[in-house]
Scaffold this motif. Structure first.
Motif, short mmCIF file in Angstrom:
data_model
loop_
_atom_site.label_atom_id
_atom_site.label_comp_id
_atom_site.label_asym_id
_atom_site.label_seq_id
_atom_site.Cartn_x
_atom_site.Cartn_y
_atom_site.Cartn_z
N MET A 49 1.00 -1.07 -0.35
CA MET A 49 -0.05 0.47 0.36
C MET A 49 0.48 1.18 0.04
N SER A 50 2.25 0.95 0.04
CA SER A 50 3.04 2.40 0.44
C SER A 50 3.56 2.43 -1.37
N GLU A 51 3.19 1.46 -2.35
CA GLU A 51 3.41 1.95 -3.73
C GLU A 51 2.06 3.12 -4.18
N ARG A 52 2.99 3.32 -5.17
CA ARG A 52 1.83 4.20 -6.14
C ARG A 52 0.46 3.18 -6.50
N THR A 53 -0.79 3.47 -6.72
CA THR A 53 -2.11 2.73 -6.70
C THR A 53 -1.64 2.50 -8.02
N LEU A 54 -0.93 2.40 -8.98
CA LEU A 54 -1.11 1.94 -10.64
C LEU A 54 0.09 0.98 -10.29
N ASP A 55 1.51 0.94 -9.70
CA ASP A 55 2.14 -0.41 -9.37
C ASP A 55 1.37 -1.48 -8.77
N TYR A 56 0.73 -1.39 -7.82
CA TYR A 56 0.07 -1.91 -7.28
C TYR A 56 -0.84 -3.01 -8.21
N PHE A 57 -1.71 -1.95 -9.31
CA PHE A 57 -3.05 -2.82 -9.95
C PHE A 57 -1.77 -3.73 -10.97
N LEU A 58 -0.84 -3.12 -11.42
CA LEU A 58 0.16 -4.02 -12.50
C LEU A 58 -0.04 -4.43 -12.74
N SER A 59 0.69 -5.11 -10.79
CA SER A 59 1.98 -6.08 -10.48
C SER A 59 0.69 -7.11 -10.33
N ARG A 60 -0.33 -6.92 -10.41
CA ARG A 60 -2.04 -8.02 -10.29
C ARG A 60 -2.22 -8.42 -11.39
N GLY A 61 -2.20 -7.55 -12.84
CA GLY A 61 -2.14 -8.11 -14.61
C GLY A 61 -3.87 -6.89 -14.11
N GLN A 62 -4.38 -6.43 -13.18
CA GLN A 62 -5.46 -5.60 -13.78
C GLN A 62 -5.47 -4.67 -15.13
N ILE A 63 -4.55 -3.97 -14.68
CA ILE A 63 -4.43 -2.63 -15.95
C ILE A 63 -3.23 -3.42 -16.28
N SER A 65 -1.19 -0.75 -18.57
CA SER A 65 -0.25 -0.24 -18.60
C SER A 65 0.07 1.20 -17.68
N LYS A 66 0.66 1.51 -17.43
CA LYS A 66 0.54 2.82 -15.79
C LYS A 66 -0.05 4.12 -16.55
N ASP A 67 -1.64 3.95 -17.03
CA ASP A 67 -2.12 5.17 -17.47
C ASP A 67 -3.40 5.46 -16.39
N ALA A 68 -2.75 6.17 -15.48
CA ALA A 68 -3.83 6.88 -14.29
C ALA A 68 -5.60 6.94 -14.92
N ALA A 69 -6.17 7.16 -16.43
CA ALA A 69 -7.28 7.34 -16.87
C ALA A 69 -7.72 5.86 -16.53
N LEU A 70 -7.11 4.49 -16.20
CA LEU A 70 -7.86 3.41 -15.69
C LEU A 70 -8.90 3.43 -14.57
N ILE A 71 -8.12 4.37 -14.07
CA ILE A 71 -8.24 4.00 -12.08
C ILE A 71 -10.12 4.77 -12.44
N GLU A 72 -10.98 3.93 -11.87
CA GLU A 72 -12.13 5.44 -11.95
C GLU A 72 -12.94 5.49 -10.08
N TRP A 73 -13.23 5.89 -9.72
CA TRP A 73 -13.69 6.22 -8.41
C TRP A 73 -15.65 6.71 -8.75
N SER A 74 -16.20 5.25 -8.02
CA SER A 74 -17.70 5.22 -7.98
C SER A 74 -18.44 6.44 -7.24
N HIS A 75 -19.26 7.32 -6.81
CA HIS A 75 -20.23 8.06 -6.42
C HIS A 75 -21.17 7.76 -5.74
#
Length: 311
Positions: A49-63, A65-75
């Protein structure tokens, strides 16, 4: 114009207050999917959790590429029914009456059918990243106690958000920076800190930029922090704030921006393009409603083709 499909990862947001150079084919080939199930223990959570958010999901194959536009917030999930429907953003306040505890409600509401503790249990079931948006210091400490109780069961990044400094056009009182960081305590080492300014925006007038004083004060607060820090910035103020925000991002590799918009704000897509081109797709997150998110593929067009302002 192609429409941006649903991004892969969803960060679920809760507002906590007291009463108190990209791949050319990316836009056409993004696939919607559920987050992978990742069982983690406490030591693994602390490390990752101390890593960047993109690194976290990229390392798990959930994204891919390191593109922050792939992260979405629900409201807006302020009730049990809404959480079951779509896991959308939830707003939190401290209940005035007994038992005094964080609940899911948005002012002027004062009570709710779901507490923060119950909300966190639901989030764990749905395996989403979470973002807690604090509107009062009163709510921070008890929320951290509840958050620590579910650390071992969280499966994604944790963002802790608050407006800690006055900004352009802002009228709301910010939370005291040091008091907020003290209240978060050891949780800060496991999270992304989302630290912003109170702002305002008025139609049909010239709105001020994030001033150099705003930026330098924020940098002074954040320079000694060890956690990744993202700065929520109002997209309608980006055009006039480029030099200041560029300077801020260059101060540390830990820094990113998260652009957001008010309900009635107007802005040009070109404003987003300049930032994405200058800083790269991994440095800018987009907390935007769906009508605005569908314009994100245009950020890759060369030359850019844009028309009317976004509302």
């Amino acid at each position: 114009m192609s429409v941006l499909p649903s991004p892969i990862i969803v960060l679920l947001t809760a507002v906590v207050s007291g009463n108190t150079t990209r791949e050319p084919e990316l836009a056409d080939n993004w696939q919607a999917s559920q987050c992978c199930v990742v069982n983690i223990n406490s030591s693994f959570f602390t490390e990752q959790m101390s890593e960047r958010t993109l690194d976290y999901f990229l390392s798990r194959g959930q994204i891919r590429s390191k593109d922050a536009a792939l992260i979405e917030w629900s409201h807006a999930a302020n009730s049990k029914d809404r959480i079951a429907e779509a896991l959308k953003e939830a707003d939190l306040l401290m209940r005035d009456c007994h038992p005094k505890e964080p609940i899911m409600a948005h002012p002027p509401e004062t009570d709710s059918d779901i507490t923060l503790q119950e909300w966190l249990k639901e989030v764990v079931k749905h395996r989403k990243g979470i973002k807690l948006d604090f509107k009062s210091l009163e709510a921070v400490a008890p929320s951290m106690v509840l958050l620590k109780e579910v650390w071992d069961h969280l499966h994604g990044p944790v963002w802790l958000n608050a407006d800690i400094l006055p900004g352009p056009g802002g009228t709301a009182a910010p939370l005291d920076p040091q008091a907020f960081l003290d209240a978060i305590g050891t949780c800060s080492s496991h999270a992304v800190l989302s630290l912003g300014w109170t702002t305002g925006w008025t139609a049909d007038t010239t709105n001020p930029a994030y001033s150099w004083d705003n930026i330098c004060e924020m940098e002074e607060v954040c320079r000694t922090l060890k956690s990744p820090v993202t700065f929520p910035v109002r997209v309608a103020l980006l055009a006039q704030s480029f030099c200041q925000l560029k300077w801020l991002l260059q101060k540390s590799d830990r820094y990113t921006l998260t652009v957001w918009t008010g309900q009635h704000d107007k802005f040009e897509v070109q404003d987003l393009l300049r930032y994405r081109q200058e800083f790269g797709k991994h440095k800018i997150y987009y907390d935007l409603p769906d009508p605005q998110r569908q314009w994100l593929p245009l950020l890759t067009l060369k030359p850019p083709v844009f028309s009317s302002p976004l509302v």
